[in-house]
Every structure is written in C-alpha cells, then in structure tokens.
Design an enzyme around this catalytic site. Structure first.
Site, PDB file in Angstrom:
ATOM      1  N   CYS A   1      40.110  43.911  48.422  1.00 36.89           N
ATOM      2  CA  CYS A   1      41.057  43.247  47.470  1.00 36.89           C
ATOM      3  C   CYS A   1      42.424  43.079  47.811  1.00 36.89           C
ATOM      4  O   CYS A   1      42.750  42.016  48.492  1.00 36.89           O
ATOM      5  CB  CYS A   1      40.784  44.328  46.136  1.00 36.89           C
ATOM      6  SG  CYS A   1      41.575  43.837  44.688  1.00 36.89           S
TER       7      CYS A   1
ATOM      8  N   ASP B   1      33.361  36.252  40.702  1.00 35.59           N
ATOM      9  CA  ASP B   1      34.387  36.934  41.238  1.00 35.59           C
ATOM     10  C   ASP B   1      35.509  36.337  40.235  1.00 35.59           C
ATOM     11  O   ASP B   1      35.890  35.371  40.690  1.00 35.59           O
ATOM     12  CB  ASP B   1      35.050  37.061  42.507  1.00 35.59           C
ATOM     13  CG  ASP B   1      36.189  38.036  42.655  1.00 35.59           C
ATOM     14  OD1 ASP B   1      36.864  38.108  41.847  1.00 35.59           O
ATOM     15  OD2 ASP B   1      36.162  38.528  43.843  1.00 35.59           O
TER      16      ASP B   1
ATOM     17  N   HIS C   1      33.640  40.917  42.048  1.00 35.91           N
ATOM     18  CA  HIS C   1      34.731  41.336  42.682  1.00 35.91           C
ATOM     19  C   HIS C   1      34.404  42.994  43.151  1.00 35.91           C
ATOM     20  O   HIS C   1      34.273  43.852  41.952  1.00 35.91           O
ATOM     21  CB  HIS C   1      36.113  41.580  41.937  1.00 35.91           C
ATOM     22  CG  HIS C   1      37.240  41.672  42.525  1.00 35.91           C
ATOM     23  ND1 HIS C   1      37.692  40.707  43.638  1.00 35.91           N
ATOM     24  CD2 HIS C   1      38.210  42.685  42.715  1.00 35.91           C
ATOM     25  CE1 HIS C   1      39.022  41.183  44.221  1.00 35.91           C
ATOM     26  NE2 HIS C   1      39.157  42.310  43.567  1.00 35.91           N
TER      27      HIS C   1
END
Length: 245
Positions: free
Chosen positions: A132, A179, A212
């Site tokens: 991330c 995502d 995600h």
C-alpha cells in the site's frame, strides 16, 4: 471518532494474532523489527509497512515469511515515531495526516537501514518489498536508489507516485482486480509507461477478484475463496526476490 459518511476506504482487514519471531532494535533515529534466519546469509529484504505502521502483526508475519525463505528481513518505522493510521480515525483528515508521512520522503531512513544491514549484518544484496503506502515507497526507491537489487510493490498507491517510470532495478507490481484505492485504469496507465520507458525487467500482475491489501491483510484460513490468490501472491513475491537476489 470516525466520520460515518466518509469511512476509511483502506480496510485494515483481518488483524493477525501474531507475535513475531524477530526482535525490535534501535538503529540511529529509527526503531525497526528485525528477523534473521538460523543459517547465515548475506541477503536481506527491507519491508515497508502500510499506513497502519511498522507494528502491525500482519506485516511482521510477512517479514518472518521472508526469513523462513532464507532472508534477513527488516521492517523499519518509516513514520519515525509518528502514529500509524487508525481505522477509527476520521477519513476526512487523511490528506493532512499523509502530508507528514510521504512515501517519497524516506531516503534518509533507507540510508540508515542500508548502513546497518551492511555493517552490522554482513549483507551484500538487498531487496525491498512494500504494501500500500509501502508499495508506493518501493516504486520511489526503484527509480532512485542504486544500492538495491530488486523490489516488489504490492498494491502501491500509484496516485501518491510521480510520473517517472525509468526503473533502475527489476520490479514486480502486484495489484488486485477489485481495488477501489488503486483502480485498474491507473494500473493500465502504469503498464503503458513502463512499456514505453523501462529498460529493466518488470512485471505487472492483477489477481482476480481480490481487494486492496489481500496478500498481507487477509487470513487465508478464514477467506477460503481468496486463499489461492493470497498464497499465489506470496509465492510470486518470494519467487521474484529469489530470481534477482
């Protein structure tokens, strides 16, 4: 209190109940989690945490997975004492929070970690992985730092990242199909830029049906439908590191 109209879209996922096999150390101005294999090695991987910070058990689990595959793994506190994001925080304040924690402003800390690995651990080859926020940091380092061998960026937030795509080192980009933080249009644009400008080996892979954070924020034992992709993502990450280190 979290703003219920604007909840944090970056779900912390399944927080692992995991203590870790490594230890916390102080390296100059940085604290770090370090895990070492039983057999000596001159290869290490820097693990760059996500917005939830260096102490998230999930990230330490991933560091220890690297150690189980023969690497020294180090997860430094790249927020340098500032708190990680909390799911209870008001998402409306995220942009201001992020201004003091930019993924492209970690070079000083990386230099400290590289020095530690080389001088204190006898390391000669160093790779980097990141999740991330950390994935965006990997992208930054792969463009700039000549002392790294390779990198794996897991759902790195492309919008936090600048326009350049002339990578210095082989880089593997892992993305999730569903995502909403890194939409597929951004991934397609990244691929196009890499194809036009990149002179080193790279790979961009999208994992079907995933969201995600799936590689490190989902527990495969309680997400059976996602288990094959979680395991595939982790295996792909290790295989890429093994190929270039």
């Amino acid at each position: 209190m979290a703003n219920e109209l604007r909840p944090c879209p970056c779900d912390i996922g399944d927080k692992f109940d995991y203590g870790g096999r490594g230890q916390e150390v102080q390296i100059e101005h940085i604290r770090a989690y370090v895990s070492k294999p039983s057999a000596s090695t001159d290869k290490a991987v820097i693990v760059i945490h996500d917005i939830f910070g260096w102490q998230l058990p999930n990230t330490r689990y991933m560091a220890d997975m690297l150690t189980a595959n023969g690497y020294i793994a180090i997860c430094p506190d790249f927020f340098v004492g500032q708190e990680g994001w909390k799911p209870s925080n008001d998402w409306a304040s995220f942009d201001d929070w992020l201004k003091t924690r930019q993924a492209s402003k970690i070079d000083k800390e990386v230099d400290v970690v590289l020095k530690y690995l080389k001088e204190q651990c006898g390391v000669k080859e160093i790779g980097v992985i990141g999740f991330c926020w950390g994935g965006a940091a990997v992208q930054h380092l792969m463009l700039k730092n000549p002392h790294l061998k390779t990198g794996v960026s897991l759902y790195g937030v492309i919008r936090f990242f600048d326009e350049r795509s002339t990578l210095l080192h082989p880089t593997f980009f892992i993305f999730a199909e569903n995502d909403h933080i890194v939409p597929l249009e951004q991934v397609t644009e990244l691929e196009q830029k890499l194809k036009q400008n990149c002179k080193v080996d790279y790979k961009v892979k999208i994992y079907p049906g995933q969201t995600h954070g799936f590689v490190h924020r989902k527990r495969e034992d309680i997400n059976p439908q996602d288990k094959p992709y979680i395991e595939e993502g982790r295996k792909d990450m290790i295989n890429w590191l093994n190929k270039y280190m």
